[in-house]
Design a protein around this motif. Structure first.
Motif, PDB file in Angstrom:
ATOM      1  N   ASP A  23       0.890  -1.151   0.000  1.00  0.00           N
ATOM      2  CA  ASP A  23       0.000   0.000   0.000  1.00  0.00           C
ATOM      3  C   ASP A  23       0.930   1.202   0.000  1.00  0.00           C
ATOM      4  O   ASP A  23       1.651   1.432   0.978  1.00  0.00           O
ATOM      5  CB  ASP A  23      -0.880   0.002   1.254  1.00  0.00           C
ATOM      6  N   HIS A  24       0.935   1.956  -1.077  1.00  0.00           N
ATOM      7  CA  HIS A  24       2.003   2.966  -1.208  1.00  0.00           C
ATOM      8  C   HIS A  24       1.890   4.070  -0.152  1.00  0.00           C
ATOM      9  O   HIS A  24       2.836   4.803   0.075  1.00  0.00           O
ATOM     10  CB  HIS A  24       2.056   3.536  -2.623  1.00  0.00           C
ATOM     11  N   TYR A  25       0.738   4.146   0.548  1.00  0.00           N
ATOM     12  CA  TYR A  25       0.628   5.144   1.617  1.00  0.00           C
ATOM     13  C   TYR A  25       1.634   4.872   2.732  1.00  0.00           C
ATOM     14  O   TYR A  25       2.072   5.772   3.417  1.00  0.00           O
ATOM     15  CB  TYR A  25      -0.804   5.207   2.164  1.00  0.00           C
TER      16      TYR A  25
ATOM     17  N   ASP B  28      -8.509  14.360  -0.618  1.00  0.00           N
ATOM     18  CA  ASP B  28      -9.136  15.053  -1.752  1.00  0.00           C
ATOM     19  C   ASP B  28      -8.142  15.129  -2.887  1.00  0.00           C
ATOM     20  O   ASP B  28      -6.993  15.492  -2.678  1.00  0.00           O
ATOM     21  CB  ASP B  28      -9.496  16.495  -1.355  1.00  0.00           C
ATOM     22  N   GLU B  29      -8.602  14.815  -4.074  1.00  0.00           N
ATOM     23  CA  GLU B  29      -7.716  14.885  -5.239  1.00  0.00           C
ATOM     24  C   GLU B  29      -8.278  15.822  -6.282  1.00  0.00           C
ATOM     25  O   GLU B  29      -9.497  15.907  -6.462  1.00  0.00           O
ATOM     26  CB  GLU B  29      -7.567  13.497  -5.863  1.00  0.00           C
ATOM     27  N   LYS B  30      -7.382  16.502  -6.968  1.00  0.00           N
ATOM     28  CA  LYS B  30      -7.810  17.406  -8.035  1.00  0.00           C
ATOM     29  C   LYS B  30      -8.048  16.652  -9.339  1.00  0.00           C
ATOM     30  O   LYS B  30      -8.913  17.001 -10.111  1.00  0.00           O
ATOM     31  CB  LYS B  30      -6.713  18.443  -8.292  1.00  0.00           C
TER      32      LYS B  30
ATOM     33  N   SER C 141     -11.730   2.564 -17.462  1.00  0.00           N
ATOM     34  CA  SER C 141     -12.213   1.183 -17.392  1.00  0.00           C
ATOM     35  C   SER C 141     -11.946   0.585 -16.002  1.00  0.00           C
ATOM     36  O   SER C 141     -12.822  -0.048 -15.410  1.00  0.00           O
ATOM     37  CB  SER C 141     -11.602   0.406 -18.540  1.00  0.00           C
ATOM     38  N   PHE C 142     -10.753   0.841 -15.452  1.00  0.00           N
ATOM     39  CA  PHE C 142     -10.469   0.375 -14.087  1.00  0.00           C
ATOM     40  C   PHE C 142     -11.387   1.090 -13.087  1.00  0.00           C
ATOM     41  O   PHE C 142     -12.037   0.465 -12.245  1.00  0.00           O
ATOM     42  CB  PHE C 142      -9.000   0.657 -13.714  1.00  0.00           C
ATOM     43  N   TYR C 143     -11.478   2.407 -13.228  1.00  0.00           N
ATOM     44  CA  TYR C 143     -12.151   3.191 -12.188  1.00  0.00           C
ATOM     45  C   TYR C 143     -13.658   2.917 -12.162  1.00  0.00           C
ATOM     46  O   TYR C 143     -14.273   2.846 -11.108  1.00  0.00           O
ATOM     47  CB  TYR C 143     -11.889   4.687 -12.384  1.00  0.00           C
TER      48      TYR C 143
ATOM     49  N   ARG D 252     -13.808   1.688  -2.994  1.00  0.00           N
ATOM     50  CA  ARG D 252     -12.864   0.562  -3.167  1.00  0.00           C
ATOM     51  C   ARG D 252     -11.442   1.035  -3.453  1.00  0.00           C
ATOM     52  O   ARG D 252     -10.477   0.459  -2.981  1.00  0.00           O
ATOM     53  CB  ARG D 252     -13.271  -0.276  -4.374  1.00  0.00           C
ATOM     54  N   ASP D 253     -11.328   2.077  -4.266  1.00  0.00           N
ATOM     55  CA  ASP D 253     -10.014   2.529  -4.722  1.00  0.00           C
ATOM     56  C   ASP D 253      -9.179   3.087  -3.566  1.00  0.00           C
ATOM     57  O   ASP D 253      -7.964   2.963  -3.564  1.00  0.00           O
ATOM     58  CB  ASP D 253     -10.223   3.608  -5.805  1.00  0.00           C
ATOM     59  N   MET D 254      -9.835   3.693  -2.585  1.00  0.00           N
ATOM     60  CA  MET D 254      -9.090   4.461  -1.584  1.00  0.00           C
ATOM     61  C   MET D 254      -9.309   4.037  -0.130  1.00  0.00           C
ATOM     62  O   MET D 254      -8.397   4.123   0.684  1.00  0.00           O
ATOM     63  CB  MET D 254      -9.484   5.948  -1.690  1.00  0.00           C
TER      64      MET D 254
ATOM     65  N   ASN E 285      -7.922   0.550   1.771  1.00  0.00           N
ATOM     66  CA  ASN E 285      -6.462   0.508   1.734  1.00  0.00           C
ATOM     67  C   ASN E 285      -5.878   1.795   2.314  1.00  0.00           C
ATOM     68  O   ASN E 285      -5.486   1.843   3.484  1.00  0.00           O
ATOM     69  CB  ASN E 285      -5.987   0.254   0.304  1.00  0.00           C
ATOM     70  N   HIS E 286      -5.824   2.873   1.506  1.00  0.00           N
ATOM     71  CA  HIS E 286      -5.085   4.067   1.920  1.00  0.00           C
ATOM     72  C   HIS E 286      -5.689   4.750   3.162  1.00  0.00           C
ATOM     73  O   HIS E 286      -4.983   5.065   4.120  1.00  0.00           O
ATOM     74  CB  HIS E 286      -5.018   5.071   0.783  1.00  0.00           C
ATOM     75  N   LEU E 287      -7.007   4.995   3.141  1.00  0.00           N
ATOM     76  CA  LEU E 287      -7.577   5.713   4.290  1.00  0.00           C
ATOM     77  C   LEU E 287      -7.520   4.850   5.555  1.00  0.00           C
ATOM     78  O   LEU E 287      -7.312   5.352   6.654  1.00  0.00           O
ATOM     79  CB  LEU E 287      -9.011   6.193   4.011  1.00  0.00           C
TER      80      LEU E 287
HETATM   81  C1  BG6 Z   1      -4.046   5.051  -5.958  1.00  0.00           C
HETATM   82  C2  BG6 Z   1      -5.413   5.150  -6.540  1.00  0.00           C
HETATM   83  O1  BG6 Z   1      -3.898   3.858  -5.238  1.00  0.00           O
HETATM   84  O2  BG6 Z   1      -3.811   6.151  -5.086  1.00  0.00           O
HETATM   85  C3  BG6 Z   1      -5.554   6.452  -7.321  1.00  0.00           C
HETATM   86  O3  BG6 Z   1      -5.684   4.045  -7.407  1.00  0.00           O
HETATM   87  C4  BG6 Z   1      -5.195   7.621  -6.430  1.00  0.00           C
HETATM   88  O4  BG6 Z   1      -6.871   6.593  -7.830  1.00  0.00           O
HETATM   89  C5  BG6 Z   1      -3.859   7.412  -5.732  1.00  0.00           C
HETATM   90  O5  BG6 Z   1      -5.141   8.770  -7.240  1.00  0.00           O
HETATM   91  C6  BG6 Z   1      -3.633   8.490  -4.683  1.00  0.00           C
HETATM   92  O6  BG6 Z   1      -2.332   8.425  -4.212  1.00  0.00           O
HETATM   93  P1  BG6 Z   1      -1.600   9.731  -3.642  1.00  0.00           P
HETATM   94  O7  BG6 Z   1      -0.281   9.215  -3.187  1.00  0.00           O
HETATM   95  O8  BG6 Z   1      -1.515  10.696  -4.787  1.00  0.00           O
HETATM   96  O9  BG6 Z   1      -2.466  10.254  -2.541  1.00  0.00           O
END
Ligand code: BG6
Length: 496
Positions: free
Chosen positions: A182-184, A220-222, A230-232, A239-241, A244-246
């Motif tokens: 998880d790249h976060y 929040d993303e710009k 197609s993925f999104y 699911r995308d965020m 995992n990340h949050l």
């Molecule tokens: C990815 C998502 O895992 O994380 C993208 O698939 C998202 O949709 C991205 O834009 C956000 O990562 P970061 O590091 O820019 O907050």
């Protein structure tokens, strides 16, 4: 410390992730002398190509995506380690051939048999590739050599598929061999949450329901969905965020203090707190959530069209590009403290932060002051756009009368530390090579994360278009997201 000699096998070597992140990270590790002395990269593609062509394509990617000036000699030395191998899990014979090729390369390069298999592929290839790696014995740990499997996100698309993928992988390898990325967790500020909480004495005593009113997690993303339609469209903001990340942010903020800083203990505490997130009924999930989809608008000077008009998005799509949810954690520390999470695409600002809102002073004797300007006593852990930590509190405005205003104490990373810009993947890739999986997701955490969001997924699927709000690209998201908090007598933290 330099990692052990090893072979770094990349599946999906021709893809975007390899060019944009994996190779630039390996380059940064090479530039800082953190690659093993004996090292080789095997790039696996379904349709093979010559080593020269692959190296050239990776070099082009490196020039485009490098985070620092590319030193030709270092880049060339790294890319000379790359060998292209053709293999497709649909063709078992190609994996047998690949095993022989890897064995030969390992002997020539003296990598001692240590191998890391990096699955930088679309998720539907994770299980088939792993199965073939298992069948050919490429993942079997033997003669003191380690074998590791790095799996990119998304890990499953719901609870059932995540469980199935875990079960499948665990038939082939042991949990200690799996590195779920998880790249976060590669972000400095995210790792710093542990240090802030557990290397200081003054935060932890008030880090609980007695002093904290609620917690907000915002990503929040710009950017809109761009070419990932197609993925999104099959995925959506939740699911995308969120699982995992949050949830990485949530678990680091909410976990109990680990007794030791080792992978087992830290990951156990994270899994424990995620498992304590209350599983809501679908009815509760509908009440405790807002989802939205963007319609055309402007972000700065850039015009963004309706989400539904994006390439590869279904014209009648009900996929959410914004999600806000309210969760509670059922344990002694957090009972009764709401966690509000929100994330969305095509919003007016880029902001990633955790805002911890402390309870107001129990009694105010300063009744005749500019009460509406009282600071909200937030501690803000900011990841984007500025990495740092801010504490908001109240102070007396100079002058003969008692008047109060909110001020901020600000720590910004860049004021104290000079770090070379990085992709954020270096730490993760380095950790895979040294065998430290503290920054990777364990099976139980992944499943607990899906468990917590599953009611939202189910309820939204059933509701279809009903309850899907529109918001303008470039705005703050759907107005209904405010109500999620105002009905609790709270509000989202505004900037400025
Ligand atoms: C990815 C998502 O895992 O994380 C993208 O698939 C998202 O949709 C991205 O834009 C956000 O990562 P970061 O590091 O820019 O907050």
């Amino acid at each position: 410390k330099k990692p052990d000699p090893c072979t770094f096998v990349i599946f999906g070597v021709t893809g975007d992730l390899t060019h944009r992140l994996v190779i630039p990270s390996l380059y940064n590790l090479a530039a800082t002398n953190l690659l093993p002395d004996s090292f080789c990269v095997v790039g696996v593609a379904r349709n093979g190509m010559s080593n020269d062509n692959l190296r050239e394509s990776l070099m082009k990617g490196l020039r485009q995506f490098a985070t620092r000036n590319v030193d030709e000699a270092i880049a060339r030395k790294l890319l000379e380690c790359v060998t292209c191998v053709e293999a497709d899990p649909k063709d078992p014979a190609s994996f047998d051939k690949m095993r022989d090729q890897i064995n030969k390369l390992e002997a020539a390069r003296k990598t001692g048999g240590n191998r890391l298999f990096y699955l930088a592929t679309p998720p539907n290839a994770f299980a088939p590739i792993s199965r073939e790696l298992g069948r050919t014995g490429l993942l079997a740990e033997e003669n003191g050599a380690w074998r590791r499997l790095v799996v990119e996100k998304p890990f499953g698309t719901d609870l059932a598929s995540a469980k199935a993928l875990n079960a499948e992988l665990l038939k082939i390898v042991d949990e200690h061999q799996i590195y779920r990325i998880d790249h976060y967790l590669g972000k400095e500020t995210v790792q710093n949450i542990l240090v802030l909480r557990f290397a200081n004495g003054m935060f932890e005593p008030i880090w609980n329901r007695n002093h904290i009113d609620h917690i907000q997690i915002t990503v929040d993303e710009k950017l809109g969905v761009g070419h990932r339609g197609s993925f999104y469209d099959a995925t959506g903001a939740l699911r995308d965020m969120v699982p995992n990340h949050l949830f990485q942010l949530l678990s680091l903020v909410a976990m109990e203090p680990p007794a030791r800083f080792d992978a087992y203990t830290v990951r156990s505490e994270k899994a424990e707190v995620l498992a304590a997130v209350q599983t809501q009924s679908e009815e509760e999930a509908l009440k405790n959530s807002v989802r939205g989809q963007y319609v055309g608008g402007k972000i700065g000077d850039t015009k963004i069209e309706d989400y539904r008009k994006t390439e590869d998005v279904k014209p009648g799509s009900t996929t959410e590009t914004y999600a806000a949810i309210k969760l509670t954690i059922d344990n002694w520390r957090w009972a009764g403290v709401p966690f509000y999470l929100r994330t969305g695409k095509a919003l007016g600002i880029k902001r990633t932060e955790v805002a911890i809102k402390f309870k107001q002073a129990p009694f105010s004797m300063f009744s005749c002051t500019a009460v509406d300007r009282l600071s909200q006593n937030y501690l803000i852990i900011s990841i984007e756009p500025t990495e740092g930590i801010t504490l908001q509190f109240n102070t007396k405005v100079p002058g003969p009368t008692i008047s109060i205003d909110g001020v901020e104490m600000k720590f910004r990373y860049k004021d104290y530390f000079k770090a070379e810009p990085s992709t954020g993947y270096e730490t993760l890739i380095y950790d895979c090579m040294i065998g430290d999986n503290i920054l990777f997701q364990r099976a139980d955490s992944v499943e607990a994360g899906w468990q917590a969001v599953q009611p939202f997924l189910d309820a939204w699927k059933k509701a279809g278009a009903k309850g899907l709000e529109n918001y303008k690209a470039g705005s703050e998201g759907p107005a209904e997201a405010d109500e999620l908090l105002t009905r609790d007598g709270r509000h989202w933290r505004k900037l400025g």
